[in-house]
Design an enzyme around this catalytic site. Structure first.
Site, short mmCIF file in Angstrom:
data_model
loop_
_atom_site.label_atom_id
_atom_site.label_comp_id
_atom_site.label_asym_id
_atom_site.label_seq_id
_atom_site.Cartn_x
_atom_site.Cartn_y
_atom_site.Cartn_z
N PRO A 1 0.87 -1.10 -0.02
CA PRO A 1 0.00 0.11 0.08
C PRO A 1 0.80 1.09 0.10
O PRO A 1 1.34 1.72 1.17
CB PRO A 1 -0.75 -0.30 1.28
CG PRO A 1 -0.14 -1.01 2.04
CD PRO A 1 0.71 -1.93 1.27
N ASP B 1 5.75 2.49 1.88
CA ASP B 1 5.19 1.38 2.38
C ASP B 1 4.16 1.55 3.80
O ASP B 1 4.78 1.81 4.71
CB ASP B 1 5.87 0.14 2.46
CG ASP B 1 4.99 -1.18 2.83
OD1 ASP B 1 3.65 -1.07 3.06
OD2 ASP B 1 5.42 -2.37 2.57
N HIS B 2 3.01 1.83 3.27
CA HIS B 2 1.83 2.27 4.56
C HIS B 2 1.96 1.21 5.68
O HIS B 2 1.41 1.53 6.84
CB HIS B 2 0.63 2.54 3.93
CG HIS B 2 0.02 3.83 4.56
ND1 HIS B 2 0.39 4.20 5.74
CD2 HIS B 2 -0.65 4.78 3.95
CE1 HIS B 2 -0.27 5.49 6.10
NE2 HIS B 2 -0.71 6.08 4.74
N ARG B 3 2.35 0.05 5.48
CA ARG B 3 2.22 -0.95 6.47
C ARG B 3 3.32 -0.83 7.49
O ARG B 3 3.45 -1.06 8.50
CB ARG B 3 2.49 -2.53 5.80
CG ARG B 3 1.60 -2.76 4.88
CD ARG B 3 1.89 -4.16 4.36
NE ARG B 3 3.06 -3.83 3.08
CZ ARG B 3 3.52 -4.92 2.70
NH1 ARG B 3 2.90 -6.18 2.36
NH2 ARG B 3 4.78 -4.62 1.67
N VAL B 4 4.32 0.09 7.08
CA VAL B 4 5.54 0.37 7.98
C VAL B 4 5.41 1.63 8.63
O VAL B 4 6.06 2.29 9.67
CB VAL B 4 6.97 -0.05 7.18
CG1 VAL B 4 7.82 0.25 8.13
CG2 VAL B 4 6.97 -1.23 6.55
#
Lengths: 83, 401
Positions: B201, B375-378
């Site tokens: 994402p 990366d929006h997960r991080v």
């Protein structure tokens, strides 16, 4: 040492071939911008300036780089400075 | 004993073809030694040894293509008298090594795998390799007349003509797999980028950075130096990025198996465009510890090896972030697609003069548009903004870089 135009042109083309061994030099239009004709990037162009400086012993200040963007222009510039 | 495996040189590599062995049974290898050249979708890559030891056996022959993870050679411990290795009995012909001896259907005598001499590594430009593949020319028999003896396209063409003259009919192999490398590279890019967009994402940020201080400093510095000691502005970008990553480690690393893994160092993948299409972003290691001259030398060397051949496996597997820098040409801004499993990509657009507001009045200043794809997960946008701000600040004091 006085260099002829032919010697300088040969030097420019040979060093161009060394800097960009993966480029196709056959049929290169000497009046075309090398960046467009051969996808020469700033690192390639700097390497060409280094090679020409070493080979011909001609000073090429950084501010003059834009005057050496085609084969013809580079030959003319170097010839004028070869004295 | 340690097995050497066909390495994975990127998220989407499935197999590799062993182009050339640079070791033979009995040789000692140390961690980091170049042991083989493997043909991949990204061109010919030099494979480095992970473990140290004595080569016990080669398990595949030159020319063989095997899946990632296949054992390609076996190592014994440094002192170990390996059963299979002929080292102790040099008179006996290499007994064990199953495959490699008669290199497949050796087409010409020069093709024998002997030419791995003690001499310096032979360079083959990617274009020459491609052309050789197309024309069916065996590179082992080609004399290199390029810089430092590198084999370049014209050498391959000359070799092809010589061969054709000698055996007019025989070499009429249909031009199989024409343009192999670029097509394969396109496939590799397609697979990696599709995976990136499927799994990561992305969020995107951009900011304009004033480069007056950096440009002035660079012009002054370069003016007093011979061409070979001059710096490109992209070196300042790389160094500022690396220093900023010290405080923003969440952008430096990989995301694997559901978790962020911080990078072991700041290994910046530097995107280099390949003439004719394609792109590769090999790592420069420990960028934050290099001074500008050293970094420039590394970048120059990297670009040269992209052009001429000789990239190493660690350079393809180690990047912890990617920087794409357009220099003086191209568009003003770019927004990257993250190369998995990395978690961020920085884009520096073309350096250009822009009218900006300065102390309440318009002024013309050299600027660059700096972007982040992350990366929006991080991380999230707030953190991304601080990271970009830090890079911009560092570029205001170039003498500190």
């Amino acid at each position: 040492m006085s260099l002829t135009e032919q010697q300088i042109r040969t030097a420019v083309l040979e060093e161009l071939g060394n800097v960009a061994p993966d480029a196709e030099l056959d049929g290169l239009d000497p009046s075309e911008d090398l960046r467009d004709a051969l996808d020469i990037d700033s690192m390639d162009h700097l390497n060409l300036m280094i090679a020409l400086h070493k080979r011909l012993g001609i000073e090429i200040p950084e501010r003059d780089y834009p005057k050496l963007l085609t084969v013809d222009a580079a030959v003319a510039y170097l010839l004028a400075r070869a004295g | 004993m340690a097995d050497i495996l066909m390495p994975s040189l990127g998220a989407d590599m499935e197999s590799g073809r062993l182009a050339e062995w640079l070791i033979k049974p009995g040789d000692s290898v140390a961690h980091g030694d170049v042991i083989a050249v493997v043909e991949t979708q990204k061109g010919a890559i030099e494979i480095e040894a992970f473990d140290s030891g004595r080569v016990a056996s080669l398990e595949i022959a030159e020319g063989e293509e095997v899946p990632v993870g296949t054992v390609i050679a076996r190592l014994g411990a440094p002192g170990e008298a390996t059963a299979a290795a002929p080292a102790s009995a040099p008179s006996a012909p290499p007994p064990a090594a199953p495959a490699p001896a008669p290199s497949a259907p050796a087409p010409t005598p020069v093709a024998a795998p002997s030419p791995a001499p003690a001499g310096p590594r032979r360079r083959v430009s990617p274009a020459a390799r491609r052309l050789a593949e197309t024309l069916g020319v065996d590179l082992a028999g080609v004399e290199g007349r390029g810089p430092q003896g590198a084999v370049v396209s014209s050498d391959v063409r000359r070799a092809a003509e010589t061969t054709r003259a000698a055996a007019p009919a025989a070499t009429q192999q249909p031009a199989r797999r024409r343009g192999l490398d670029l097509e394969e590279m396109r496939k590799a890019i397609a697979a990696a980028m599709a995976r990136s967009k499927r799994e990561i994402p992305h969020y995107y940020l951009a900011t304009r950075v004033d480069l007056q201080a950096a440009s002035d400093w660079l012009a002054r510095r370069n003016a007093e130096r011979p061409p070979e000691a001059r710096l490109l502005i992209s070196v300042l970008f790389l160094k500022a990025t690396a220093l900023a990553l010290r405080d923003h480690g969440a952008f430096n690393g990989t995301y694997e198996e559901g978790a962020f893994r911080p990078g072991s160092g700041v290994h910046v993948g530097s995107a280099v465009a390949i003439r004719g299409g394609g792109l590769i972003a090999p790592a420069i290691h420990e960028v934050d510890h290099l001074d500008l001259d050293a970094l420039m030398a590394k970048l120059r060397d990297l670009v040269e090896r992209v052009r001429r051949g000789g990239l190493r496996s660690s350079e393809l597997t180690d990047p912890t972030i990617t920087v794409s820098s357009l220099g003086e040409r191209g568009v003003e801004s770019l927004f990257g697609v993250i190369y998995p499993p990395q978690v961020a990509l920085l884009g520096f657009g073309r350096v250009s003069d822009q009218v900006v507001a300065l102390d309440g009045a318009p002024a013309v200043r050299p600027t660059v548009e700096l972007s982040l794809a992350a990366d929006h997960r991080v991380t999230d946008g707030h953190r991304g903004g601080l990271f970009l701000r830090r890079i911009a600040d560092l570029l205001q004091e170039p003498e500190q870089l």
